[in-house]
Design an enzyme around this catalytic site. Structure first.
Site, PDB file in Angstrom:
ATOM      1  N   HIS A  33      -6.988  -5.839   1.994  1.00 21.76           N
ATOM      2  CA  HIS A  33      -5.843  -5.313   2.741  1.00 21.76           C
ATOM      3  C   HIS A  33      -5.312  -6.440   3.625  1.00 21.76           C
ATOM      4  O   HIS A  33      -6.091  -7.114   4.314  1.00 21.76           O
ATOM      5  CB  HIS A  33      -6.264  -4.164   3.649  1.00 21.76           C
ATOM      6  CG  HIS A  33      -6.798  -2.956   2.945  1.00 21.76           C
ATOM      7  ND1 HIS A  33      -6.069  -1.797   2.772  1.00 21.76           N
ATOM      8  CD2 HIS A  33      -8.012  -2.716   2.388  1.00 21.76           C
ATOM      9  CE1 HIS A  33      -6.818  -0.889   2.140  1.00 21.76           C
ATOM     10  NE2 HIS A  33      -7.999  -1.426   1.903  1.00 21.76           N
ATOM     11  N   ASP A  54       0.849  -1.195   0.000  1.00 21.79           N
ATOM     12  CA  ASP A  54       0.000   0.000   0.000  1.00 21.79           C
ATOM     13  C   ASP A  54       0.884   1.244   0.000  1.00 21.79           C
ATOM     14  O   ASP A  54       1.904   1.301   0.676  1.00 21.79           O
ATOM     15  CB  ASP A  54      -0.920  -0.009   1.235  1.00 21.79           C
ATOM     16  CG  ASP A  54      -2.066   0.972   1.111  1.00 21.79           C
ATOM     17  OD1 ASP A  54      -3.210   0.521   0.938  1.00 21.79           O
ATOM     18  OD2 ASP A  54      -1.804   2.201   1.167  1.00 21.79           O
ATOM     19  N   HIS A 107     -10.203  -5.306  -3.629  1.00 20.70           N
ATOM     20  CA  HIS A 107      -8.899  -5.554  -3.025  1.00 20.70           C
ATOM     21  C   HIS A 107      -9.072  -5.972  -1.575  1.00 20.70           C
ATOM     22  O   HIS A 107     -10.020  -5.559  -0.900  1.00 20.70           O
ATOM     23  CB  HIS A 107      -7.994  -4.322  -3.103  1.00 20.70           C
ATOM     24  CG  HIS A 107      -8.615  -3.057  -2.595  1.00 20.70           C
ATOM     25  ND1 HIS A 107      -9.522  -2.332  -3.337  1.00 20.70           N
ATOM     26  CD2 HIS A 107      -8.469  -2.393  -1.415  1.00 20.70           C
ATOM     27  CE1 HIS A 107      -9.903  -1.263  -2.646  1.00 20.70           C
ATOM     28  NE2 HIS A 107      -9.299  -1.296  -1.462  1.00 20.70           N
ATOM     29  N   ASN A 166     -12.930  -3.240   2.238  1.00 22.96           N
ATOM     30  CA  ASN A 166     -13.964  -2.207   2.332  1.00 22.96           C
ATOM     31  C   ASN A 166     -14.862  -2.291   1.106  1.00 22.96           C
ATOM     32  O   ASN A 166     -14.375  -2.378  -0.023  1.00 22.96           O
ATOM     33  CB  ASN A 166     -13.313  -0.825   2.401  1.00 22.96           C
ATOM     34  CG  ASN A 166     -12.441  -0.664   3.627  1.00 22.96           C
ATOM     35  OD1 ASN A 166     -12.835  -1.054   4.718  1.00 22.96           O
ATOM     36  ND2 ASN A 166     -11.249  -0.123   3.449  1.00 22.96           N
ATOM     37  N   GLU A 199     -12.359   3.266  -1.331  1.00 22.78           N
ATOM     38  CA  GLU A 199     -11.928   4.427  -2.131  1.00 22.78           C
ATOM     39  C   GLU A 199     -11.508   4.045  -3.543  1.00 22.78           C
ATOM     40  O   GLU A 199     -11.615   4.870  -4.453  1.00 22.78           O
ATOM     41  CB  GLU A 199     -10.792   5.158  -1.420  1.00 22.78           C
ATOM     42  CG  GLU A 199     -11.280   5.791  -0.112  1.00 22.78           C
ATOM     43  CD  GLU A 199     -10.314   6.773   0.489  1.00 22.78           C
ATOM     44  OE1 GLU A 199      -9.121   6.729   0.124  1.00 22.78           O
ATOM     45  OE2 GLU A 199     -10.753   7.578   1.330  1.00 22.78           O
ATOM     46  N   VAL A 200     -10.991   2.844  -3.717  1.00 24.52           N
ATOM     47  CA  VAL A 200     -10.568   2.412  -5.058  1.00 24.52           C
ATOM     48  C   VAL A 200     -11.562   1.361  -5.553  1.00 24.52           C
ATOM     49  O   VAL A 200     -11.730   0.310  -4.914  1.00 24.52           O
ATOM     50  CB  VAL A 200      -9.134   1.847  -5.038  1.00 24.52           C
ATOM     51  CG1 VAL A 200      -8.750   1.344  -6.428  1.00 24.52           C
ATOM     52  CG2 VAL A 200      -8.143   2.909  -4.574  1.00 24.52           C
TER      53      VAL A 200
HETATM   54  P1  5GP Z   1      -9.890   1.304   0.207  1.00 20.91           P
HETATM   55  O1  5GP Z   1     -10.331   2.419   1.084  1.00 20.91           O
HETATM   56  O2  5GP Z   1     -10.422   1.430  -1.202  1.00 20.91           O
HETATM   57  O3  5GP Z   1     -10.154  -0.043   0.807  1.00 20.91           O
HETATM   58  O4  5GP Z   1      -8.307   1.410   0.158  1.00 20.91           O
HETATM   59  C1  5GP Z   1      -7.580   1.842  -0.926  1.00 20.91           C
HETATM   60  C2  5GP Z   1      -6.117   1.737  -0.557  1.00 20.91           C
HETATM   61  O5  5GP Z   1      -5.351   1.929  -1.738  1.00 20.91           O
HETATM   62  C3  5GP Z   1      -5.648   2.787   0.448  1.00 20.91           C
HETATM   63  O6  5GP Z   1      -5.074   2.132   1.584  1.00 20.91           O
HETATM   64  C4  5GP Z   1      -4.595   3.600  -0.325  1.00 20.91           C
HETATM   65  O7  5GP Z   1      -3.504   3.990   0.467  1.00 20.91           O
HETATM   66  C5  5GP Z   1      -4.187   2.639  -1.433  1.00 20.91           C
HETATM   67  N1  5GP Z   1      -3.764   3.289  -2.664  1.00 20.91           N
HETATM   68  C6  5GP Z   1      -4.437   4.287  -3.339  1.00 20.91           C
HETATM   69  N2  5GP Z   1      -3.761   4.611  -4.455  1.00 20.91           N
HETATM   70  C7  5GP Z   1      -2.674   3.796  -4.510  1.00 20.91           C
HETATM   71  C8  5GP Z   1      -1.607   3.666  -5.442  1.00 20.91           C
HETATM   72  O8  5GP Z   1      -1.503   4.352  -6.461  1.00 20.91           O
HETATM   73  N3  5GP Z   1      -0.672   2.712  -5.173  1.00 20.91           N
HETATM   74  C9  5GP Z   1      -0.739   1.925  -4.057  1.00 20.91           C
HETATM   75  N4  5GP Z   1       0.235   1.019  -3.891  1.00 20.91           N
HETATM   76  N5  5GP Z   1      -1.737   2.025  -3.161  1.00 20.91           N
HETATM   77  C10 5GP Z   1      -2.688   2.954  -3.382  1.00 20.91           C
END
Ligand code: 5GP
Length: 125
Positions: free
Chosen positions: A112, A39, A110, A97, A105-106
């Site tokens: 974690h 991350d 995925h 999430n 957010e993405v």
């Molecule tokens: P979410 O809230 O969608 O579960 O988590 C998205 C995760 O993706 C966050 O922990 C954030 O730090 C990580 N992230 C967002 N953009 C990038 C990126 O460009 N590269 C990497 N390696 N992680 C990312």
């Protein structure tokens, strides 16, 4: 910003771009079904993201539309990454999430993988 976990899939999302090699990542593991990478903003000494290679928005999408092979392959990859990072004996946490309430957010499914210290309470508040 939190995203809808039910789609449609946006092929320009950041993890799709990482999968296509358009953006860099610190790769931990890759096979036919999954890619694992660190991350960019780690929340624990070990904070790795494991993503399936197919275009799935969230766990909701993956669990309903993924093939048996994709689901099995992805699940085995998550377990293997945890093992390879020596997290099995001390223990670790998996988190995914989904959607706005989940804080996703993405919009590419995925998981974690957190480890490297005692992780404390399951939820922040
Ligand atoms: P979410 O809230 O969608 O579960 O988590 C998205 C995760 O993706 C966050 O922990 C954030 O730090 C990580 N992230 C967002 N953009 C990038 C990126 O460009 N590269 C990497 N390696 N992680 C990312």
């Amino acid at each position: 910003m939190a995203v809808n976990g039910t789609g449609p899939y946006d092929p320009q999302n950041v993890f799709a771009r990482i999968l296509r090699g358009e953006l860099p990542c610190k790769k931990v593991y890759e096979d036919e079904y999954a890619l694992a990478f660190h991350d960019i903003a780690p929340k624990a000494p070990v904070h790795v993201l494991v993503i399936p290679k197919g275009p799935f928005v969230s766990f909701a999408d993956f669990s309903s539309k993924g093939t048996e092979a994709e689901i099995t392959g992805f699940t085995r990859a998550v377990g293997r990454v945890a093992r390879d990072l020596n997290l099995e004996a001390p223990g670790y946490r998996l988190l995914s999430n989904v959607g706005v309430a989940g804080g996703q957010e993405v919009p590419h499914f995925h998981v974690h993988l957190f480890g490297g210290r005692a992780l404390g309470a399951m939820l922040a508040g």
